[in-house]
Motif scaffolding. Structure first.
Motif, mmCIF file in Angstrom:
data_model
loop_
_atom_site.group_PDB
_atom_site.id
_atom_site.type_symbol
_atom_site.label_atom_id
_atom_site.label_comp_id
_atom_site.label_asym_id
_atom_site.label_seq_id
_atom_site.Cartn_x
_atom_site.Cartn_y
_atom_site.Cartn_z
ATOM 1 N N THR A 1 -7.839 -9.576 -4.089
ATOM 2 C CA THR A 1 -7.658 -10.170 -2.777
ATOM 3 C C THR A 1 -8.761 -11.179 -2.465
ATOM 4 O O THR A 1 -8.593 -12.065 -1.647
ATOM 5 C CB THR A 1 -7.633 -9.017 -1.740
ATOM 6 N N THR B 1 0.828 -1.204 0.000
ATOM 7 C CA THR B 1 0.000 0.000 0.000
ATOM 8 C C THR B 1 0.862 1.253 0.000
ATOM 9 O O THR B 1 0.578 2.226 -0.700
ATOM 10 C CB THR B 1 -0.932 0.005 1.224
ATOM 11 N N CYS C 1 0.050 -7.169 -5.784
ATOM 12 C CA CYS C 1 0.248 -7.653 -4.428
ATOM 13 C C CYS C 1 -0.030 -9.154 -4.308
ATOM 14 O O CYS C 1 0.676 -9.870 -3.625
ATOM 15 C CB CYS C 1 -0.673 -6.867 -3.506
ATOM 16 N N GLN C 2 -1.083 -9.622 -4.989
ATOM 17 C CA GLN C 2 -1.455 -11.035 -4.892
ATOM 18 C C GLN C 2 -0.876 -11.861 -6.047
ATOM 19 O O GLN C 2 -1.131 -13.061 -6.111
ATOM 20 C CB GLN C 2 -2.985 -11.193 -4.878
HETATM 21 C C1 LIG Z 1 -2.976 -7.344 0.624
HETATM 22 C C2 LIG Z 1 -3.281 -6.493 -0.550
HETATM 23 C C3 LIG Z 1 -2.811 -5.192 -0.627
HETATM 24 C C4 LIG Z 1 -2.135 -4.501 0.532
HETATM 25 O O1 LIG Z 1 -0.861 -5.001 0.828
HETATM 26 P P1 LIG Z 1 -0.116 -4.412 2.107
HETATM 27 O O2 LIG Z 1 1.252 -5.003 2.066
HETATM 28 O O3 LIG Z 1 -0.927 -4.856 3.283
HETATM 29 O O4 LIG Z 1 -0.109 -2.947 1.997
HETATM 30 C C5 LIG Z 1 -3.009 -4.490 -1.792
HETATM 31 N N1 LIG Z 1 -3.658 -5.045 -2.831
HETATM 32 C C6 LIG Z 1 -4.135 -6.298 -2.790
HETATM 33 C C7 LIG Z 1 -4.833 -6.853 -3.984
HETATM 34 C C8 LIG Z 1 -3.971 -7.063 -1.655
HETATM 35 O O5 LIG Z 1 -4.453 -8.297 -1.606
#
Ligand SMILES: *Cc1c(COP(=O)(O)O)cnc(C)c1O
Length: 390
Positions: free
Chosen positions: A162, A85, A189-190
């Motif tokens: 997510t 984030t 992130c995922q």
């Molecule tokens: C977990 C997640 C985030 C946030 O990641 P952090 O390391 O907690 O900031 C952002 N985007 C997606 C799609 C996520 O699953």
């Protein structure tokens, strides 16, 4: 092929007899990550943080080299941070916006991204608009092509959301965004650590990722990739003596690369742990890891619908390792807690994390099972049997 026995032997958390299905939340690290981080904390306690870091300068530089190797980027185009984030926001808040500009967000976009977009829209007079999904649930590329014009400044593409197994066609969406000169920020992130990622192939302008999920690194780690031209031209909204140098009474000079998006202070043990995690993944082979994750997720996608009352909620054409489902008559939290009582770890994704997608589908929550390559098929079957008992 991945040697499952080796991967399991390398993972201390596998030894406990529990079933771990939350790599989309916070995964189990391999031993080398744990040892690297703990050894560094011990060293800091012996000689102080500055000398301890100086002993590891080579390894600290290798963190970006390893990330670069993983996503096909140069180390100079990577900025390390403390979360996905943070990285996403650092890039997003540095994009100039004015009244009338448009920001497009994916229907499956993550709450933190959407909130930031709404805040900046309020402050600048820009608008935030949703990219529709097609009948399969992925980004509707035809609709996107119709939606874009030269007022679109940024397209936020969510690679793997997510709350379920969707993988969006990021490269195709990027091509459309670039046709009108918009920048593309990919929330990976995922997907990072799970799917093989090649930023040159995707052609995105920036990408954010976290350490603790599929990369199996320590918490409080993440990174931003920026296209090299942007790493040399964008000015971050906040600077310190690492991201810039104070070169005259009235003058500062920005760092010449992506490190302008970093602050000086950091969790050195966490960073070294992240480097170890990425190197471990590179040694296993990202393709092998993805194949192993896919096989496990597909196994669950076949087995879960056989249970009466269980519905798999994954959408899209290409799937990630996140398997989302609901159980008739049971709240997600109840499913999670009853499984936890049998030492099976899953998490719940609530509507607030991916509001547009979840409300669009009338879902308040889904249970999320996200098996990494260290989960055995026996463990998956134990989980499926436990769900059937609910
Ligand atoms: C977990 C997640 C985030 C946030 O990641 P952090 O390391 O907690 O900031 C952002 N985007 C997606 C799609 C996520 O699953």
């Amino acid at each position: 092929m991945l040697a499952e026995e080796r991967v399991r032997a390398d993972t201390p958390g596998c030894m406990s007899g529990s079933v771990f299905l939350d790599s989309a939340g916070s995964s189990l690290p391999p031993r080398v990550v744990l040892d690297t981080a703990i050894d560094h904390l011990r060293r800091e306690a012996e000689i102080g943080g500055y000398r301890a870091a100086n002993e590891r300068l080579g390894d600290l530089a290798a963190v970006k080299t390893a990330i670069g190797a993983l996503i096909n980027a140069t180390p100079a185009s990577i900025a390390l941070s403390d979360s996905a984030t943070r990285s996403w926001a650092d890039f997003f808040y540095s994009i100039p916006l004015a009244a009338g500009d448009r920001i497009l967000v994916s229907e499956a976009d993550y709450a933190s991204n959407a909130i930031a977009a709404l805040q900046r829209a309020r402050a600048t007079g820009a608008t935030v608009e949703k990219i529709p999904s097609d009948s399969t649930g992925q980004i509707d590329l035809d609709a996107l092509a119709k939606l874009v014009d030269e007022r679109v400044k940024l397209v936020s593409v969510l690679h793997a959301p997510t709350n379920g197994g969707l993988v969006n066609p990021a490269a195709e969406a990027t091509r459309i965004a670039h046709s009108v000169g918009a920048l593309v920020l990919l929330d990976a992130c995922q997907s990072t650590g799970q799917l093989p990622i090649d930023v040159a192939e995707l052609d995105v302008d920036a990408l954010s990722a976290t350490g603790r999920k599929w990369l199996r690194g320590p918490r409080g780690t993440g990174f931003l990739y920026l296209r090299p031209e942007l790493a040399q031209s964008l000015e971050p909204g906040r600077l310190d003596l690492h991201s810039a140098s104070w070169v005259g009474a009235d003058e500062y000079r920005l760092a010449p690369d992506a490190s302008r998006f970093e602050f000086w202070e950091c969790d050195v043990a966490g960073r070294l742990g992240l480097g170890a995690a990425v190197q471990y993944l590179l040694d296993l082979g990202p393709e092998n890891v993805y194949a192993a994750i896919s096989a496990r997720a597909e196994h669950l996608r076949e087995a879960l619908p056989e249970i009466p009352g269980v519905t798999v909620r994954d959408i899209g054409i290409r799937h990630s390792g996140i398997v989302s489902f609901t159980v008739d008559g049971l709240e997600g939290i109840a499913v999670r807690d009853r499984l936890a009582a049998q030492d099976i770890t899953v998490t719940v994704s609530h509507a607030g994390s991916t509001l547009l997608d979840m409300t669009g589908r009338g879902l308040s929550s889904v249970v999320r099972a996200s098996p990494h390559c260290f989960v055995s098929f026996d463990e998956l079957d134990r989980f499926v049997a436990a769900v059937a008992q609910l």
